[in-house]
Design a protein around this motif. Structure first.
Motif, mmCIF file in Angstrom:
data_model
loop_
_atom_site.group_PDB
_atom_site.id
_atom_site.type_symbol
_atom_site.label_atom_id
_atom_site.label_comp_id
_atom_site.label_asym_id
_atom_site.label_seq_id
_atom_site.Cartn_x
_atom_site.Cartn_y
_atom_site.Cartn_z
ATOM 1 N N VAL A 256 0.839 -1.197 0.000
ATOM 2 C CA VAL A 256 0.000 0.000 0.000
ATOM 3 C C VAL A 256 0.876 1.250 0.000
ATOM 4 C CG1 VAL A 256 -1.650 1.340 1.375
ATOM 5 C CG2 VAL A 256 -1.999 -1.112 1.061
ATOM 6 N N ARG B 249 -15.982 -4.884 -1.098
ATOM 7 C CA ARG B 249 -14.650 -4.608 -0.561
ATOM 8 C C ARG B 249 -13.526 -4.901 -1.569
ATOM 9 N NH1 ARG B 249 -13.064 -4.239 4.834
ATOM 10 N NH2 ARG B 249 -10.856 -4.602 5.247
ATOM 11 N N ARG C 147 -10.933 -2.149 -3.222
ATOM 12 C CA ARG C 147 -9.466 -2.139 -3.143
ATOM 13 C C ARG C 147 -8.847 -1.901 -4.517
ATOM 14 N NH1 ARG C 147 -7.310 -7.045 0.727
ATOM 15 N NH2 ARG C 147 -7.974 -6.192 2.735
ATOM 16 N N ASN D 43 -3.650 -5.159 -9.211
ATOM 17 C CA ASN D 43 -4.963 -4.728 -8.709
ATOM 18 C C ASN D 43 -5.413 -3.423 -9.352
ATOM 19 O OD1 ASN D 43 -5.708 -6.733 -6.745
ATOM 20 N ND2 ASN D 43 -4.056 -5.997 -5.446
ATOM 21 N N TYR E 216 -10.546 -0.232 4.228
ATOM 22 C CA TYR E 216 -10.713 -1.203 3.139
ATOM 23 C C TYR E 216 -9.525 -2.169 2.989
ATOM 24 C CZ TYR E 216 -14.928 1.221 1.835
ATOM 25 O OH TYR E 216 -16.192 1.758 1.861
ATOM 26 N N PHE E 217 -8.373 -1.828 3.557
ATOM 27 C CA PHE E 217 -7.228 -2.719 3.418
ATOM 28 C C PHE E 217 -6.836 -3.429 4.712
ATOM 29 C CE2 PHE E 217 -6.704 -0.123 -0.367
ATOM 30 C CZ PHE E 217 -6.204 -1.023 -1.299
#
Length: 239
Positions: free
Chosen positions: A32, A71, A75, A129, A236-237
């Motif tokens: 992240v 969710r 992401r 992602n 969310y992570f």
């Protein structure tokens, strides 16, 4: 003997499991942070600040929440929002920061930031992602976008959501080459692309929430916007 062995092994297994969980969280946190740093570095070339990435991500997340995005796709949307313009690393400042309209050749070069971005993401499995937004955020609902000319719901939902957020923030933001528009004028311009550039159903939802989100973000100091975004990333992570 079996019970004795289990009694000995149980705390070892629990300890290993906790260690694995910590390792997984640390790995996710590192990924992240990579997403944020890389995205911010690209954004600063275009606008001298990473604030655009923060704002456009917040607009996109608020719209996604309003339409009930799950969710996992949320992401992907967040990662894509941060990295949507990562391919601009390969575009010269002469073209990237040009004031006024690009020539046909300059526009062609600008469009190469999409395949360049996809190529960059290909070097990291986790950053994949972000691919659907990076690859498709310049597609248009009517099929006249690029690079693939996708139409309607053939465009990934995250990319359709992001396209609205990206254009709106671009309109209301100051850039080295433009002055910001007011909220009402920006919304009128978005409405002109109802069913053209933008998914009409998503644009309708954005019209209902935009003023509230704009009031939350516009004029807020970068640390304030960063704090709001950090809370969403945690939600969310990591939660």
């Amino acid at each position: 003997a079996t019970l004795a062995a289990a009694a000995v092994l149980y705390p070892v297994i629990i300890s290993l499991n906790r260690g694995l969980i910590r390792y997984a969280k640390d790995l996710l946190r590192g990924n992240v942070e990579l997403m944020q740093v890389l995205g911010s570095a690209v954004a600063m070339r275009d606008s001298d600040t990473s604030a655009h990435n923060y704002r456009v991500t917040l607009y996109a997340v608020r719209l996604a929440e309003a339409v009930g995005l799950d969710r996992a796709p949320m992401r992907r949307l967040i990662a894509g929002a941060f990295l949507h313009d990562v391919g601009k690393i390969g575009v010269s400042d002469t073209i990237l920061l040009k004031r006024g309209r690009h020539s046909e050749e300059e526009a062609r070069v600008m469009r190469t930031h999409v395949p360049l971005g996809v190529e960059i993401l290909g070097k990291s499995e986790w950053l994949q992602n972000a691919r659907e937004v990076v690859e498709c955020h310049h597609e248009r609902y009517d099929g006249t976008g690029y690079p693939r000319g996708l139409k309607g719901e053939a465009i990934p939902l995250g990319a359709r959501i992001f396209a609205i957020a990206d254009v709106f923030d671009a309109l209301v933001s100051r850039r080295p080459y433009k002055e910001p528009l007011g909220f009402d004028e920006a919304m009128r311009l978005l409405e002109r692309e109802h069913g053209g550039h933008f998914d009409p159903a998503l644009l309708e939802v954005f019209g209902r929430i935009a003023r509230g989100v704009y009031s939350e973000i516009d004029g807020a100091a970068e640390p304030v916007v960063t704090r709001i975004l950090d809370e969403l990333i945690k939600k969310y992570f990591f939660d």
